[in-house]
Every structure is written in structure tokens, then in C-alpha cells.
Design a protein around this motif. Structure first.
Motif, PDB file in Angstrom:
ATOM      1  N   LEU A   1       0.836  -1.196   0.000  1.00  0.00           N
ATOM      2  CA  LEU A   1       0.000   0.000   0.000  1.00  0.00           C
ATOM      3  C   LEU A   1       0.870   1.244   0.000  1.00  0.00           C
ATOM      4  O   LEU A   1       2.020   1.212   0.451  1.00  0.00           O
ATOM      5  CB  LEU A   1      -0.899   0.030   1.245  1.00  0.00           C
ATOM      6  CG  LEU A   1      -1.863  -1.135   1.437  1.00  0.00           C
ATOM      7  CD1 LEU A   1      -2.473  -1.081   2.835  1.00  0.00           C
ATOM      8  CD2 LEU A   1      -2.959  -1.130   0.376  1.00  0.00           C
ATOM      9  N   ALA A   2       0.320   2.360  -0.491  1.00  0.00           N
ATOM     10  CA  ALA A   2       0.966   3.670  -0.425  1.00  0.00           C
ATOM     11  C   ALA A   2      -0.127   4.698  -0.190  1.00  0.00           C
ATOM     12  O   ALA A   2      -1.195   4.634  -0.817  1.00  0.00           O
ATOM     13  CB  ALA A   2       1.737   3.975  -1.703  1.00  0.00           C
TER      14      ALA A   2
ATOM     15  N   SER B   1       6.647  -1.163  -7.043  1.00  0.00           N
ATOM     16  CA  SER B   1       6.450  -0.283  -5.890  1.00  0.00           C
ATOM     17  C   SER B   1       5.735   0.980  -6.336  1.00  0.00           C
ATOM     18  O   SER B   1       5.747   1.336  -7.517  1.00  0.00           O
ATOM     19  CB  SER B   1       7.780   0.060  -5.217  1.00  0.00           C
ATOM     20  OG  SER B   1       8.608   0.822  -6.072  1.00  0.00           O
ATOM     21  N   LEU B   2       5.114   1.665  -5.353  1.00  0.00           N
ATOM     22  CA  LEU B   2       4.357   2.876  -5.614  1.00  0.00           C
ATOM     23  C   LEU B   2       4.729   3.949  -4.596  1.00  0.00           C
ATOM     24  O   LEU B   2       5.157   3.653  -3.487  1.00  0.00           O
ATOM     25  CB  LEU B   2       2.846   2.607  -5.505  1.00  0.00           C
ATOM     26  CG  LEU B   2       2.226   1.595  -6.469  1.00  0.00           C
ATOM     27  CD1 LEU B   2       0.786   1.320  -6.059  1.00  0.00           C
ATOM     28  CD2 LEU B   2       2.291   2.087  -7.903  1.00  0.00           C
ATOM     29  N   GLY B   3       4.532   5.211  -5.001  1.00  0.00           N
ATOM     30  CA  GLY B   3       4.671   6.339  -4.097  1.00  0.00           C
ATOM     31  C   GLY B   3       3.507   7.285  -4.313  1.00  0.00           C
ATOM     32  O   GLY B   3       3.128   7.555  -5.459  1.00  0.00           O
ATOM     33  N   VAL B   4       2.921   7.786  -3.228  1.00  0.00           N
ATOM     34  CA  VAL B   4       1.729   8.623  -3.321  1.00  0.00           C
ATOM     35  C   VAL B   4       1.982   9.976  -2.672  1.00  0.00           C
ATOM     36  O   VAL B   4       2.434  10.051  -1.519  1.00  0.00           O
ATOM     37  CB  VAL B   4       0.520   7.935  -2.646  1.00  0.00           C
ATOM     38  CG1 VAL B   4      -0.665   8.882  -2.553  1.00  0.00           C
ATOM     39  CG2 VAL B   4       0.135   6.680  -3.414  1.00  0.00           C
TER      40      VAL B   4
ATOM     41  N   THR C   1       0.877  10.565  -8.198  1.00  0.00           N
ATOM     42  CA  THR C   1       1.261   9.194  -7.868  1.00  0.00           C
ATOM     43  C   THR C   1       2.403   8.784  -8.779  1.00  0.00           C
ATOM     44  O   THR C   1       2.461   9.205  -9.943  1.00  0.00           O
ATOM     45  CB  THR C   1       0.080   8.224  -8.076  1.00  0.00           C
ATOM     46  OG1 THR C   1      -1.074   8.735  -7.415  1.00  0.00           O
ATOM     47  CG2 THR C   1       0.403   6.837  -7.555  1.00  0.00           C
ATOM     48  N   CYS C   2       3.300   7.967  -8.275  1.00  0.00           N
ATOM     49  CA  CYS C   2       4.390   7.433  -9.094  1.00  0.00           C
ATOM     50  C   CYS C   2       4.522   5.936  -8.857  1.00  0.00           C
ATOM     51  O   CYS C   2       4.185   5.424  -7.782  1.00  0.00           O
ATOM     52  CB  CYS C   2       5.713   8.122  -8.758  1.00  0.00           C
ATOM     53  SG  CYS C   2       5.776   9.875  -9.189  1.00  0.00           S
ATOM     54  N   GLY C   3       5.007   5.250  -9.865  1.00  0.00           N
ATOM     55  CA  GLY C   3       5.230   3.816  -9.760  1.00  0.00           C
ATOM     56  C   GLY C   3       6.524   3.425 -10.439  1.00  0.00           C
ATOM     57  O   GLY C   3       7.005   4.110 -11.348  1.00  0.00           O
ATOM     58  N   LEU C   4       7.087   2.320  -9.983  1.00  0.00           N
ATOM     59  CA  LEU C   4       8.346   1.823 -10.525  1.00  0.00           C
ATOM     60  C   LEU C   4       8.120   0.431 -11.087  1.00  0.00           C
ATOM     61  O   LEU C   4       7.589  -0.455 -10.404  1.00  0.00           O
ATOM     62  CB  LEU C   4       9.392   1.777  -9.406  1.00  0.00           C
ATOM     63  CG  LEU C   4      10.859   1.660  -9.807  1.00  0.00           C
ATOM     64  CD1 LEU C   4      11.291   2.881 -10.601  1.00  0.00           C
ATOM     65  CD2 LEU C   4      11.714   1.517  -8.558  1.00  0.00           C
ATOM     66  N   THR C   5       8.479   0.221 -12.348  1.00  0.00           N
ATOM     67  CA  THR C   5       8.298  -1.079 -12.979  1.00  0.00           C
ATOM     68  C   THR C   5       9.411  -2.034 -12.569  1.00  0.00           C
ATOM     69  O   THR C   5      10.414  -1.634 -11.981  1.00  0.00           O
ATOM     70  CB  THR C   5       8.287  -0.954 -14.510  1.00  0.00           C
ATOM     71  OG1 THR C   5       9.607  -0.579 -14.960  1.00  0.00           O
ATOM     72  CG2 THR C   5       7.286   0.089 -14.976  1.00  0.00           C
TER      73      THR C   5
END
Length: 515
Positions: free
Chosen positions: A300-301, A357-360, A365-369
Motif C-alpha cells: 500500500l501507499a 512499488s508505488l509512491g503517493v 502518484t508514481c510507480g516503478l516497474t
């Protein structure tokens, strides 16, 4: 009483006194072998073998026994340490760890002696969590230290030793220990509050509670950790005005403010004050409520909205979508009192990307593949998407640049971890190099300037980080060596370096209790 009726130790002291009086001596002492009426036959120290982190404290207890092995009065105890540079002990048995090494702690009563061993390991941070005006760090031993503003009890220490800012508010410019009864393995922070997960899985929160952020069925603030829920959680995320957690059975539950559906429930039974400038009460929950539609998350983020990641790497988000921060179209429906577009149900992020992973943030919002490519979506008002945005989204009566679907961060860098704050984003390479972009008016990007960045900018200092956390005006990180650094705004002591100064590049956080 005749001398002959006294016990041996008393008789010897009485004879000495009589002789002293007869001869007119100023003082008279007698060596009775250290055995007196209050001298025990043996002593024991509890705990007898202790392992502490530097700057930690512990209470030692001495127990006395008579010749028959029964508990006896302890008499006058004397405590000492063989190496006060490693550990110091006061007259009450309170031990303070000072530096790495090993020492023997001794307690004596007369000539009876007991010793214990204390081993002190260097203090190493593993995580940091930054709120609006404070920050906290988690050590390898499970202790939590916080610094910065103590509004609402955000430091979790019960009180603050200093005052900072204008107007003057309680604060600490150096780390102070959170008054926790158990060790933690995770920490998070939001708007004037913090949370930690005990190793049992139970979550405790402290600080401002009027919006339900502390859970526990109350909106009262708490200056020390308060149990949020009896349910153990295997993953937790805190930020903004709410938290979400994954229960042991896999269900996700959230608590705190639900202005725009960020708890994942279309309605709640409670309403809390202070959620917005209109002065009205808005939906909230002081107890964890499960998502209305739970697809099953493994991570979760949380920030201004909420996101979850499935085991397959699919990202879904819920809450306000005013700037496209949910990453996909929302269906009309009830989502608290928030203005549409918003969703109380998790919305699949468009593009079919597989994230690890995600960042909020507040509105992005950002995500890393899996391959290390960073994508961001939502508001780009301060460059927090890391690339130019070609869309516009409403911002009150104005508009702001935005992206309603994931866009790749410019620069072509591969990252291992990504973190989002209210209006800034940071990421770490495999080697631990930190890059940040977005809002930088207080120096929170750490590149030595106060210029906003629309592309990744390296954090100055050539430090290698294992973890980062971004607040409204401050960023902190933990290096691979376990040291904490902060940069950005420091007027309320949120940099933890003993000052109230802003810093445009990373500065080391002071060791707990030392400026």
C-alpha cells in the motif's frame, strides 16, 4: 541495652563507640568484615546480560537474598560501571548506553557483590518518516526517535524540550525517544501524527487525532503511542490525514479522514471536524474500516489519496481524482463529501503497466516497474511528475498541468526504489544514489538550490541511501551505513541537526539526546 545482648555486628560498633567516648576520639571506625544487620548474603542483577543500542537506557534491578536463599532487604547499594564510556549507571540502577563496546555493571552491598554484562551496539537507523513539520526515525533495535514540531504530540515523547518558529511552538531540534512500550518494525508519519507497527503486528499511533488518524475509537490527541487497533497487520501505510493496512488474512482496512473516499468506503458512520477550511464536519473513521471493493493487495501507499499493489503488479488507486492522480477514469458515485471526480472504489491504473512499488503524494502518484523505469501521473504543478505535462486539470477556479495516465519520468535513469511527497518525488538507483524532482522552494530536493525541477536532479553530497521520506517541506533519508540525514526546511527543528536553519543539502541528524 547491655552490650552483651547485641548481635555481633552491633556489639562491635557499640564497643567502638564506648571506647571512642572514653578516650575522647573525634571518630571511631571498626572493620566488621562488611557484615551488618542489613547486609545480604548474596545479590543478583536483573537483567544480568543486556544488549542495548547506543544512547538507549534501561533500568537494572538488584535483588538481595539471605543465607537461606530468601529475599532480604537490600540495604545501601552502590552501582558502578567498569567502562563509563560504554555504559554509565546512576545510584538508582538506571543504565545509559554511551558508546559501542562491552562493560561490566557492578552492584555492591557491604562486601557482597554482583555483576552483569552490558553490550552496546552502534545506533543504526533503518527507516525515516517525515510529516508536515516533524520527522521520525526507526533504529535497527526497534526504537523510534522523533524531532521537529510537537504540535498535538507529534513527537510521541509526551513533551518537547524546546520552542521553535513563529509563533513559538513546542519542538525538539534533536531526536527524542518515542515513549513506546514495545519495539517497532515499521513507522509512518502524516499531518502532525505518527504511527508504528509493533513486532506483534499491532499498530500504535500518536499526535493529532481530531481527524481520526490515531484510530483507537477516539478523536482525542495523544502525546504518546496509543493502540490503533487490536488487529495485527502485515503491512501499513500512513500519510496525509489517514492510514491503510493489510490484515493478516489479506483484507485491507483504512482509518482517518475520508473527505473524498480515500478510506475506500462509500460512507462512514462518523464525521470529524477540521478536515477543510470550510469548518464543517466531514466523513472519517476512528476505527479501521474495510474497503467496499477489495481486489486483494500486497503493498500500500498513502498520501492525499490511497493506492494498492496486487501480487501481479497491478496498481489501483482511490480517493480524489481532481488532478488525475488515480491514473484512470472514475465512475460517477458517492465518495464522501469530496467534489467529483473521485472514487471510493479502487480504480485500475491505465496502461497495463506492471509495478513493483508505488509512491503517493497529495495530488500525484508514481510507480516503478520491474525494469526500474519510473512513471508518474496526476498534478504537475511543481514538476513532481518528472516530465512535462501536456494536459490541464482543474485547481479551484484555475487549472494546473497534469497527466491523467502514467507518463515516463524523463532522463532515462533506472531506479530501485521510488518515494513521493506532497509535491515532490525522489528515487534511488541500485547503488543508492538519490535523485529528486518537483517542489524545491525550501530546498527539499537537496541539490543546493531552491529551484523547482521538472526532471530528476541528483541530491548533493555523494551519499548512498537505503531509504527516503518526503514531507511537505523537508526530506530525510537513511544511508547504507545507517545514518540519518535531512534537508529542506528546519524552522521547527525538523532537520534534527540541533538547529532551526533551512539546509539546501543533506545534513546529519544529531545523535539522540545530543546537539
Amino acid at each position: 541495652m547491655p552490650v552483651k545482648n547485641l548481635r555481633p555486628g552491633q556489639r562491635l560498633r557499640a564497643v567502638c563507640l564506648l571506647v571512642g567516648v572514653t578516650l575522647g576520639l573525634a571518630a571511631c571506625t571498626a572493620d566488621d568484615g562488611g557484615i551488618g544487620p542489613d547486609t545480604p548474603a548474596s545479590l543478583a542483577i536483573t537483567p544480568g546480560d543486556l544488549r542495548l543500542e547506543a544512547y538507549d537506557t534501561a533500568r537494572l534491578v538488584a535483588t538481595a537474598y539471605d543465607a537461606g536463599g530468601r529475599a532480604a532487604p537490600t540495604g545501601n547499594l552502590r552501582w558502578s560501571s567498569t567502562d563509563t564510556g560504554v555504559a554509565a549507571v546512576d545510584s538508582t540502577g538506571m543504565l545509559t548506553a554511551r558508546g559501542a563496546g562491552s562493560a561490566e555493571v557492578v552492584v555492591t552491598a557491604g562486601r557482597v557483590r554482583a555483576a552483569g554484562r552490558v553490550t552496546v551496539v552502534p545506533l543504526r537507523f533503518t527507516l525515516v518518516a517525515v510529516g508536515d513539520h516533524h520527522a521520525c526515525g526507526l533504529t535497527a533495535g526497534g526504537r523510534v526517535y522523533c524531532w521537529g514540531s510537537n504540535i498535538g504530540g507529534a513527537l510521541g515523547a509526551g513533551s518537547a524540550p524546546e520552542t521553535c518558529g513563529q509563533p513559538y511552538l513546542p519542538c525538539s531540534t534533536v531526536p527524542v525517544p518515542v515513549a513506546a512500550a514495545s519495539a517497532f518494525d515499521w513507522i509512518g508519519a502524516g499531518t502532525e501524527y505518527g504511527c508504528g507497527r509493533a513486532k506483534s503486528g499491532q499498530v500504535y499511533c500518536w499526535g493529532e487525532g481530531s481527524r481520526g488518524a490515531l484510530a483507537g475509537g477516539s478523536t482525542e490527541p495523544s502525546a504518546t503511542p496509543r493502540l490503533a487497533a487490536a488487529t495485527p497487520f502485515r503491512a501499513v501505510a500512513s500519510g496525509g490525514l489517514h492510514s491503510c493496512a493489510i490484515e493478516a488474512g489479506g483484507s485491507t482496512a483504512c482509518w482517518g479522514a475520508s473527505f473524498a473516499g480515500e478510506l475506500g468506503a462509500a460512507s462512514t458512520a462518523e464525521r470529524c471536524l477540521g478536515l477543510s477550511a470550510d469548518g464543517k464536519a466531514h466523513p472519517c473513521s476512528t476505527r479501521p474500516v474495510r474497503l467496499d471493493d477489495d481486489p486483494g493487495f500486497v503493498a500500500l501507499a498513502v498520501g492525499g489519496h490511497s493506492c494498492g499493489l496486487s501480487a501481479s503488479g497491478e496498481a489501483r488507486c482511490w480517493g480524489s481524482n481532481a488532478a488525475g492522480q488515480l491514473g484512470g477514469p472514475v465512475e460517477p458515485g458517492t465518495c464522501g463529501d469530496g467534489e467529483p471526480p473521485c472514487s471510493a472504489r479502487p480504480v485500475p491504473v491505465a496502461g497495463g503497466l506492471v509495478f513493483r512499488s508505488l509512491g503517493v503524494g497529495d495530488r500525484h502518484t508514481c510507480g516503478l516497474t520491474a525494469g526500474g523505469t519510473a512513471y508518474c501521473w496526476g498534478s504537475n504543478l511543481r514538476g513532481q511528475l518528472g516530465a512535462e505535462a501536456t494536459e490541464t486539470c482543474p485547481l479551484g477556479q484555475l487549472t494546473e498541468p497534469c497527466a491523467r495516465t502514467p507518463q515516463p519520468v524523463s532522463g532515462g535513469l533506472a531506479f530501485a526504489r521510488i518515494f513521493a511527497g506532497p509535491a515532490a518525488t525522489c528515487a534511488l538507483t541500485d547503488a543508492g544514489r538519490a535523485y529528486c524532482w518537483g517542489a524545491n522552494s525550501d530546498g527539499q530536493l537537496g541539490d543546493g538550490t531552491t529551484d523547482d525541477r521538472v526532471a530528476p536532479s541528483p541530491v548533493a553530497g555523494n551519499l548512498l541511501f537505503a531509504h527516503l521520506s518526503i514531507g511537505a517541506h523537508t526530506t530525510c533519508g537513511v544511508t547504507l551505513a545507517g545514518d540519518a540525514y535531512c534537508w529542506g526546511r528546519g524552522r521547527w527543528g525538523e532537520l534534527g541537526d540541533g538547529s532551526r536553519e533551512d539546509r539546501l543539502t543533506p545534513v546529519p541528524v544529531s545523535k539522540p539526546g545530543r546537539s
